[in-house]
Design a protein around this motif. Structure first.
Motif, PDB file in Angstrom:
ATOM      1  N   UNK A   1     -17.062  25.377  28.250  1.00 63.08           N
ATOM      2  CA  UNK A   1     -17.200  25.970  26.922  1.00 63.08           C
ATOM      3  C   UNK A   1     -16.212  25.288  25.973  1.00 63.08           C
ATOM      4  N   UNK A   2     -16.753  24.539  25.026  1.00 65.10           N
ATOM      5  CA  UNK A   2     -15.930  23.882  24.013  1.00 65.10           C
ATOM      6  C   UNK A   2     -15.777  24.830  22.823  1.00 65.10           C
ATOM      7  N   UNK A   3     -14.675  25.632  22.839  1.00 64.07           N
ATOM      8  CA  UNK A   3     -14.485  26.616  21.777  1.00 64.07           C
ATOM      9  C   UNK A   3     -14.189  25.966  20.438  1.00 64.07           C
ATOM     10  N   UNK A   4     -13.556  24.776  20.469  1.00 70.41           N
ATOM     11  CA  UNK A   4     -13.253  24.109  19.209  1.00 70.41           C
ATOM     12  C   UNK A   4     -14.503  23.733  18.441  1.00 70.41           C
ATOM     13  N   UNK A   5     -15.532  23.272  19.147  1.00 72.38           N
ATOM     14  CA  UNK A   5     -16.795  22.903  18.500  1.00 72.38           C
ATOM     15  C   UNK A   5     -17.836  23.996  18.599  1.00 72.38           C
TER      16      UNK A   5
ATOM     17  N   UNK B   1     -21.235  22.813  27.105  1.00 67.51           N
ATOM     18  CA  UNK B   1     -21.505  21.429  27.480  1.00 67.51           C
ATOM     19  C   UNK B   1     -21.431  21.289  28.988  1.00 67.51           C
ATOM     20  N   UNK B   2     -22.323  20.459  29.518  1.00 64.57           N
ATOM     21  CA  UNK B   2     -22.263  20.090  30.942  1.00 64.57           C
ATOM     22  C   UNK B   2     -21.245  18.979  31.095  1.00 64.57           C
ATOM     23  N   UNK B   3     -20.226  19.215  31.896  1.00 65.06           N
ATOM     24  CA  UNK B   3     -19.163  18.226  32.059  1.00 65.06           C
ATOM     25  C   UNK B   3     -19.595  17.030  32.878  1.00 65.06           C
ATOM     26  N   UNK B   4     -20.694  17.127  33.615  1.00 68.12           N
ATOM     27  CA  UNK B   4     -21.143  16.018  34.461  1.00 68.12           C
ATOM     28  C   UNK B   4     -21.883  14.960  33.657  1.00 68.12           C
TER      29      UNK B   4
ATOM     30  N   UNK C   1     -25.735  22.334  26.152  1.00 70.83           N
ATOM     31  CA  UNK C   1     -26.648  23.389  26.582  1.00 70.83           C
ATOM     32  C   UNK C   1     -26.744  24.522  25.576  1.00 70.83           C
ATOM     33  N   UNK C   2     -25.785  24.676  24.720  1.00 75.19           N
ATOM     34  CA  UNK C   2     -25.808  25.747  23.736  1.00 75.19           C
ATOM     35  C   UNK C   2     -24.804  25.473  22.640  1.00 75.19           C
ATOM     36  N   UNK C   3     -25.026  26.092  21.490  1.00 77.75           N
ATOM     37  CA  UNK C   3     -24.118  25.914  20.372  1.00 77.75           C
ATOM     38  C   UNK C   3     -23.777  27.276  19.783  1.00 77.75           C
ATOM     39  N   UNK C   4     -22.823  27.263  18.877  1.00 79.38           N
ATOM     40  CA  UNK C   4     -22.359  28.483  18.201  1.00 79.38           C
ATOM     41  C   UNK C   4     -21.825  29.514  19.198  1.00 79.38           C
ATOM     42  N   UNK C   5     -21.008  29.035  20.097  1.00 82.77           N
ATOM     43  CA  UNK C   5     -20.393  29.913  21.078  1.00 82.77           C
ATOM     44  C   UNK C   5     -19.223  30.643  20.406  1.00 82.77           C
TER      45      UNK C   5
END
Length: 349
Positions: free
Chosen positions: A45-49, A53-56, A61-65
């Motif tokens: 989970x990229x909280x800054x953006x 995101x899948x790290x591999x 996979x999703x936005x506006x978290x």
């Protein structure tokens, strides 16, 4: 024949009872990246953006978290818990005092539940009696400063002064309203926006005698100079009659040059000993009455008395003292430049 129901509903209007289903998360469902199809996905989970995101493979996979973490970060172990997005900013003056409270409304539809809830909240309220009194005093100071349109700086100074007086037990037995009024009066003078005794008494509904007693006690206890601090005196700023001119002239809608000339007249009169012993409010009102006629933007004594809070007779008395020595108070430069004319001054009563 008796009916089981007097007015039975039409079958079309009868509402069928639905069985409520209990929804529980399906633990068999796993979030797998559709690109790499890994059985052990590494989802970050990229909280800054605000992305999932899948790290591999780097697929989004999703936005506006929504960021559910704390708003601030704590790096020291002795700073307590990590602050979260709950509640207002902490007040340094309330160190060691619980700052969260609950306000119960009086509107309960006449059932009387609000009164019972308030009693229960009062009994369960944490903190000692002194802490509750401190919270009440701070709340009253903020409320009165807001009613008087005073800046937050004055409110903070008054709170700090009240806390110190409460710690030293300086005004034990005095009414809370009188102590708060004295703290606000001193805070206004410390911040170089002085208010008169009459204005503070009108705001707080405290007698002038009680306000004077509390003010004198605080002044002697904290070694406060009458009207200003030592640092203010070094910079040449005064909080006497000159400090009242700006507010009075603004309320009277006078030109900016009137305040400067009034200040020079008051200083010159003080050096000559004219109107010595008069209150700053009376001196400011008399100077405005003198300068407004001198500069051609005359204001009546009644208008000035309404703003200054003194009688028009007192203003005319100070004006009479200024009029007798008008040649000493009015600079020749003002007359030469055409700013002032002695002929405009009305005869002294």
């Amino acid at each position: 024949m008796a009916f089981q129901q007097v007015f039975p509903l039409h079958p079309h209007h009868q509402v069928q009872k639905q069985v409520q289903q209990t929804y529980t998360p399906d633990l068999a469902v796993r979030l797998i990246c559709p690109e790499c199809l890994s059985q052990n996905p590494n989802i970050v989970e990229e909280f800054g953006a605000g992305d999932l995101v899948c790290a591999s493979c780097g697929l989004v996979l999703g936005d506006r978290i929504v960021d559910t973490r704390s708003e601030w970060r704590t790096f020291a172990n002795d700073e307590g818990d990590d602050p979260s997005r709950v509640g207002a900013a902490s007040d340094p003056l309330m160190d060691g005092v619980e700052q969260l409270d609950t306000v119960i409304s009086f509107r309960d539809g006449g059932s009387g539940l609000s009164r019972e809830l308030q009693r229960a909240a009062t009994r369960s309220q944490s903190g000692s009696r002194s802490e509750r009194n401190l919270l009440t005093a701070f709340r009253d100071i903020s409320s009165w400063c807001d009613q008087f349109t005073l800046p937050k700086t004055i409110s903070d100074i008054a709170k700090q002064l009240y806390k110190r007086a409460d710690e030293e037990k300086l005004l034990r037995g005095k009414p809370l309203e009188a102590v708060i009024a004295a703290c606000i009066f001193i805070a206004c003078r410390q911040a170089h926006v002085p208010r008169t005794f009459r204005e503070i008494c009108t705001l707080t509904h405290v007698s002038k005698k009680m306000l004077g007693q509390c003010y004198k006690a605080l002044e002697q206890a904290f070694n406060l100079s009458p009207g200003a601090t030592a640092s203010a005196n070094k910079t040449g700023q005064t909080t006497g009659a000159e400090g009242l001119l700006g507010r009075f002239c603004n309320h009277l809608d006078l030109p900016p040059n009137v305040q400067a000339i009034c200040s020079d007249i008051i200083i010159q009169a003080r050096n000559l000993g004219i109107a010595a012993g008069r209150s700053p409010v009376s001196i400011a009102g008399g100077a405005i009455y003198f300068a407004s006629h001198l500069l051609g933007c005359a204001k009546s004594a009644k208008e000035i008395s309404t703003v200054a809070g003194v009688s028009d007779g007192t203003i005319k008395l100070v004006y009479k003292l200024y009029y007798m020595d008008r040649k000493s108070l009015v600079k020749k430069q003002w007359v030469a430049e055409g700013k002032a004319k002695l002929e405009r001054l009305p005869d002294a009563p």
